[in-house]
Design a protein around this motif. Structure first.
Motif, mmCIF file in Angstrom:
data_model
loop_
_atom_site.group_PDB
_atom_site.id
_atom_site.type_symbol
_atom_site.label_atom_id
_atom_site.label_comp_id
_atom_site.label_asym_id
_atom_site.label_seq_id
_atom_site.Cartn_x
_atom_site.Cartn_y
_atom_site.Cartn_z
ATOM 1 N N VAL A 6 16.632 -14.689 -9.512
ATOM 2 C CA VAL A 6 15.795 -14.781 -8.318
ATOM 3 C C VAL A 6 15.597 -13.389 -7.721
ATOM 4 O O VAL A 6 14.482 -13.011 -7.334
ATOM 5 N N ILE A 7 16.666 -12.621 -7.660
ATOM 6 C CA ILE A 7 16.592 -11.255 -7.133
ATOM 7 C C ILE A 7 15.698 -10.409 -8.027
ATOM 8 O O ILE A 7 14.887 -9.606 -7.535
ATOM 9 N N LEU A 8 15.794 -10.601 -9.323
ATOM 10 C CA LEU A 8 14.960 -9.859 -10.261
ATOM 11 C C LEU A 8 13.480 -10.198 -10.067
ATOM 12 O O LEU A 8 12.619 -9.313 -10.071
ATOM 13 N N ILE A 9 13.162 -11.463 -9.864
ATOM 14 C CA ILE A 9 11.775 -11.872 -9.642
ATOM 15 C C ILE A 9 11.235 -11.270 -8.350
ATOM 16 O O ILE A 9 10.087 -10.802 -8.294
ATOM 17 N N ILE A 10 12.050 -11.238 -7.310
ATOM 18 C CA ILE A 10 11.625 -10.649 -6.028
ATOM 19 C C ILE A 10 11.351 -9.157 -6.202
ATOM 20 O O ILE A 10 10.336 -8.640 -5.724
ATOM 21 N N LEU A 11 12.226 -8.461 -6.897
ATOM 22 C CA LEU A 11 12.033 -7.027 -7.101
ATOM 23 C C LEU A 11 10.795 -6.738 -7.948
ATOM 24 O O LEU A 11 10.036 -5.807 -7.649
ATOM 25 N N VAL A 12 10.568 -7.531 -8.987
ATOM 26 C CA VAL A 12 9.379 -7.347 -9.827
ATOM 27 C C VAL A 12 8.119 -7.619 -9.004
ATOM 28 O O VAL A 12 7.123 -6.894 -9.115
ATOM 29 N N GLY A 13 8.152 -8.632 -8.155
ATOM 30 C CA GLY A 13 7.020 -8.928 -7.282
ATOM 31 C C GLY A 13 6.725 -7.789 -6.321
ATOM 32 O O GLY A 13 5.556 -7.459 -6.071
ATOM 33 N N MET A 14 7.772 -7.170 -5.789
ATOM 34 C CA MET A 14 7.578 -6.042 -4.889
ATOM 35 C C MET A 14 6.947 -4.866 -5.616
ATOM 36 O O MET A 14 6.061 -4.185 -5.075
ATOM 37 N N VAL A 15 7.370 -4.620 -6.835
ATOM 38 C CA VAL A 15 6.798 -3.515 -7.610
ATOM 39 C C VAL A 15 5.332 -3.792 -7.929
ATOM 40 O O VAL A 15 4.473 -2.911 -7.810
ATOM 41 N N ILE A 16 5.015 -5.019 -8.314
ATOM 42 C CA ILE A 16 3.631 -5.364 -8.640
ATOM 43 C C ILE A 16 2.744 -5.238 -7.398
ATOM 44 O O ILE A 16 1.634 -4.693 -7.476
ATOM 45 N N ASN A 17 3.203 -5.730 -6.249
ATOM 46 C CA ASN A 17 2.419 -5.600 -5.018
ATOM 47 C C ASN A 17 2.238 -4.140 -4.615
ATOM 48 O O ASN A 17 1.165 -3.755 -4.135
ATOM 49 N N GLY A 18 3.238 -3.334 -4.820
ATOM 50 C CA GLY A 18 3.118 -1.907 -4.532
ATOM 51 C C GLY A 18 2.093 -1.239 -5.424
ATOM 52 O O GLY A 18 1.300 -0.400 -4.971
ATOM 53 N N MET A 19 2.074 -1.605 -6.691
ATOM 54 C CA MET A 19 1.088 -1.038 -7.609
ATOM 55 C C MET A 19 -0.326 -1.478 -7.232
ATOM 56 O O MET A 19 -1.279 -0.691 -7.321
ATOM 57 N N LYS A 20 -0.493 -2.721 -6.799
ATOM 58 C CA LYS A 20 -1.809 -3.204 -6.362
ATOM 59 C C LYS A 20 -2.299 -2.417 -5.155
ATOM 60 O O LYS A 20 -3.468 -2.014 -5.093
ATOM 61 N N GLU A 21 -1.419 -2.207 -4.182
ATOM 62 C CA GLU A 21 -1.816 -1.476 -2.985
ATOM 63 C C GLU A 21 -2.151 -0.024 -3.307
ATOM 64 O O GLU A 21 -3.082 0.552 -2.744
ATOM 65 N N LEU A 22 -1.393 0.587 -4.207
ATOM 66 C CA LEU A 22 -1.687 1.973 -4.569
ATOM 67 C C LEU A 22 -2.992 2.085 -5.335
ATOM 68 O O LEU A 22 -3.689 3.098 -5.245
ATOM 69 N N SER A 23 -3.355 1.055 -6.094
ATOM 70 C CA SER A 23 -4.622 1.107 -6.822
ATOM 71 C C SER A 23 -5.804 0.955 -5.868
ATOM 72 O O SER A 23 -6.903 1.413 -6.173
ATOM 73 N N ARG A 24 -5.606 0.331 -4.712
ATOM 74 C CA ARG A 24 -6.671 0.193 -3.717
ATOM 75 C C ARG A 24 -6.878 1.463 -2.898
ATOM 76 O O ARG A 24 -7.886 1.599 -2.214
ATOM 77 N N LEU A 25 -5.947 2.368 -2.960
ATOM 78 C CA LEU A 25 -6.020 3.588 -2.173
ATOM 79 C C LEU A 25 -7.107 4.503 -2.716
ATOM 80 O O LEU A 25 -7.167 4.774 -3.910
ATOM 81 N N ASP A 26 -7.977 4.958 -1.832
ATOM 82 C CA ASP A 26 -9.055 5.859 -2.223
ATOM 83 C C ASP A 26 -8.636 7.283 -1.856
ATOM 84 O O ASP A 26 -8.835 7.738 -0.732
ATOM 85 N N HIS A 27 -8.046 7.980 -2.801
ATOM 86 C CA HIS A 27 -7.503 9.301 -2.512
ATOM 87 C C HIS A 27 -8.598 10.337 -2.311
ATOM 88 O O HIS A 27 -8.418 11.298 -1.582
#
Length: 62
Positions: A10-31
């Protein structure tokens, strides 16, 4: 700590979800837009600039 051994996945799934959401947000960033609208930085100033004008020791009166 036995619950950690039972529910480690369960902890592993939560951590993987956090990493995936972080990658999504960084891809939306218009540098490029950020760099175009970046505010100018003030010139560098030493933190001790105010103290450098003052003497550390008062002058001795003769």
């Amino acid at each position: 700590m036995s619950w950690l051994a039972d529910y480690w996945w369960v902890i592993l799934i939560i951590l993987v979800g956090m990493v995936i959401n972080g990658m999504k947000e960084l891809s939306r960033l218009d540098h490029k837009r950020f760099l175009k609208n970046k505010p100018e930085l003030p010139p560098h100033r030493d933190n001790n600039a105010e103290w450098d004008k003052e003497d550390d020791w008062p002058e001795k009166k003769p």
